[in-house]
Design an enzyme around this catalytic site. Structure first.
Site, PDB file in Angstrom:
ATOM      1  N   LYS A  81       0.838  -1.191   0.000  1.00 53.56           N
ATOM      2  CA  LYS A  81       0.000   0.000   0.000  1.00 53.56           C
ATOM      3  C   LYS A  81       0.881   1.253   0.000  1.00 53.56           C
ATOM      4  O   LYS A  81       1.894   1.309   0.700  1.00 53.56           O
ATOM      5  CB  LYS A  81      -0.901  -0.007   1.237  1.00 53.56           C
ATOM      6  N   SER A 157      -8.992   3.189   3.731  1.00 55.05           N
ATOM      7  CA  SER A 157      -8.075   3.781   2.780  1.00 55.05           C
ATOM      8  C   SER A 157      -7.280   2.777   1.960  1.00 55.05           C
ATOM      9  O   SER A 157      -6.546   3.147   1.050  1.00 55.05           O
ATOM     10  CB  SER A 157      -7.119   4.715   3.515  1.00 55.05           C
ATOM     11  N   SER A 181      -9.467   0.831   7.925  1.00 54.14           N
ATOM     12  CA  SER A 181      -8.929   0.880   6.563  1.00 54.14           C
ATOM     13  C   SER A 181      -8.473  -0.450   5.991  1.00 54.14           C
ATOM     14  O   SER A 181      -8.158  -0.529   4.806  1.00 54.14           O
ATOM     15  CB  SER A 181      -7.769   1.880   6.491  1.00 54.14           C
TER      16      SER A 181
END
Length: 502
Positions: A81, A157, A181
């Protein structure tokens, strides 16, 4: 069906087994994943940065003298990520125009552990700007769409990671979670996502603690066994960590998956409304269906809910959130040598940055102490009365089931309407009670058991005792065996999960 297409529905263990048996090479796995990314990601928008040459060079390196010591995910393609852990020499934007072109000189302990486990980083997945919103639609790179419905959000996210795994680009991808997230995009995209216990995984060397312990690092994956194997590989403190999670009672998380719970669990479930005062019927149905399945599997299932609710803790939570966003931007300003300016950020991110800069130390510590008191109150829901007070016989709950979000994946653009404060309020309402596990540090997961009539996945949230990811993994493995999901793929020619209702 092409060779690369056949690999889409395989989890990391199955792909690594092809390498172990000699049917494929590590390079074959990586080249197939690269082909899928180049062919499919143009319509998904899940990948932010690619580093194909670096990964292929690693695949060509010799295995070493002891190939029998390889982990179960050796050679598996992986995405990191684009928020948090870094790779030396690889661009790190945190989803922001502010850091476009920033290339850190130092990598992270977590990255080293992923790669030591045999995972091969093909690049970075998109994220919400500095992880602020529960959707991945940053203005620096564009929106990541939901693989099941391109007009809807993949969540955030860690939306890029979840979308890439759901679409079969890679079988497992890094994700992190300070308010949902990992679990929210896992729910939106129909993959498995577990947030580990506070401090189970390291954050160094750049930081020792994020948002007073709200943030945790792990992955989203196609299967429960992949998630457990990765957590086994990356768990444990690094030198200098300020605190760390208790030892794993089961020995390893992989063992918990293989052996199952080994006893009758006491499971509570709740469908109470969250901070927005509403809960979509599909999300409530997902919880009740999961509760019924747990009862079918032989567990004791009770409708019950803790006295502590996230509704009562939103304001102190947002104090930590603003302080964390402001601290992160300030830290990267120092690392990159850049000066933050409002035009380089989305409006909400900048407002949180400014709010964090004006917080008093006393106000911050008051928020921390308020949340810590709530965490102690919530812990009692999971503890046996006899353990806590030295008397009585009431059993605490092993697991609490509930909704991940207040509704299924919303349309793109949902969180960009109105003023920054209105956007934040909408985000809090959508997150339901998922951030509670961040406040308490407890492990929690999203399990993809339910699909709506429109074909959207809806995860079920499960929270466990502090330090007890093993029980969650064991239960998730039972649920996965009863209602398999790993082979499900979005797109023409692939079966969707059949719709279930209570």
């Amino acid at each position: 069906m092409s060779f690369s297409e056949r690999l889409r529905e395989l989890d990391g263990h199955a792909q690594a087994e092809l390498v172990r048996t000699g049917e494929l090479s590590r390079g074959d796995l990586l080249r197939a994943a690269i082909e899928r990314i180049e062919r499919l990601d143009g319509s998904l928008g899940s990948v932010a940065v690619t580093s194909f040459d670096r990964a292929l060079a690693q695949a060509d390196e010799p295995d070493g003298p002891h190939p029998e010591e390889r982990g179960p995910l050796h050679g598996v393609p992986f995405l990191l990520k684009d928020l948090g852990p870094t790779v030396a020499g690889m661009e790190a934007t945190m989803g922001s125009r502010f850091l476009k072109g920033f290339v850190p000189a130092q990598g992270s302990e977590l990255t080293d552990r992923f790669e030591a486990a045999g995972l091969r980083v093909l690049g970075k997945a998109r994220t919400a700007e500095f992880g602020v919103l529960p959707t991945t639609e940053n203005t620096a790179q564009g929106a990541t769409v939901n693989p099941w419905d391109h007009a809807r959000s993949a969540g955030g996210s860690s939306g890029g990671s979840a979308a890439a795994v759901a679409a079969g680009l890679v079988p497992v991808a890094h994700a992190n979670d300070a308010g949902g997230s990992i679990r929210i995009p896992a729910s939106n995209c129909g993959v498995f996502g577990l947030k580990p216990t506070r401090a189970r995984t390291p954050l160094g060397p750049a930081v020792g603690d994020l948002m007073n312990g709200l943030a945790a690092e792990h992955v989203v994956s196609r299967s429960v066994r992949d998630s457990a194997a990765v957590l086994d590989a990356i768990s444990g403190p690094a030198p200098g960590d300020p605190y760390w999670a208790p030892p794993v009672a089961a020995g390893t998380f992989a063992r918990a998956v293989a052996e199952g719970p080994g006893r009758r669990l006491r499971i509570a479930f709740s469908t109470r409304a969250g901070s927005g005062g509403r809960l979509d019927p599909a999300c409530a149905a997902a919880v009740r269906e999961a509760a019924a399945l747990c009862a079918e599997l032989g567990h004791e299932v009770v409708e019950a809910e803790p006295a502590v609710a996230f509704t009562d803790l939103v304001e102190p939570f947002l104090v930590l959130w603003a302080a964390g966003v402001s601290s992160a931007i300030s830290s990267f300003a120092l690392l990159s040598g850049r000066t933050p300016e409002p035009g380089q950020f989305e409006e909400l991110t900048w407002e949180l940055y400014e709010q964090g800069r004006t917080l008093s130390a006393a106000g911050y510590l008051l928020a921390v102490s308020t949340l810590q008191r709530a965490a102690r109150g919530l812990a009692g829901f999971y503890e046996d009365e006899g353990e806590r007070q030295g008397r009585g016989s009431r059993r605490g709950y092993d697991v609490l089931l509930g909704p991940v979000t207040s509704e299924p994946a919303p349309p793109l653009g949902t969180f960009s309407v109105g003023t920054p404060r209105q956007q934040l309020t909408r985000a809090v309402e959508f997150c339901h009670e998922t951030p509670l596990a961040n406040l308490t540090g407890q492990p929690a997961m999203s399990v993809p058991l339910h699909w709506t009539e429109a074909g959207l996945p809806v995860g079920v949230h499960a929270t466990g005792r502090f330090g007890d990811e093993a029980t969650l993994f064991a239960l998730a493995a039972q649920l996965e065996q009863a209602r398999p999901w790993a082979h499900r793929l979005p797109g023409p020619g692939h079966p969707r999960m059949e719709t279930r209702s209570c």
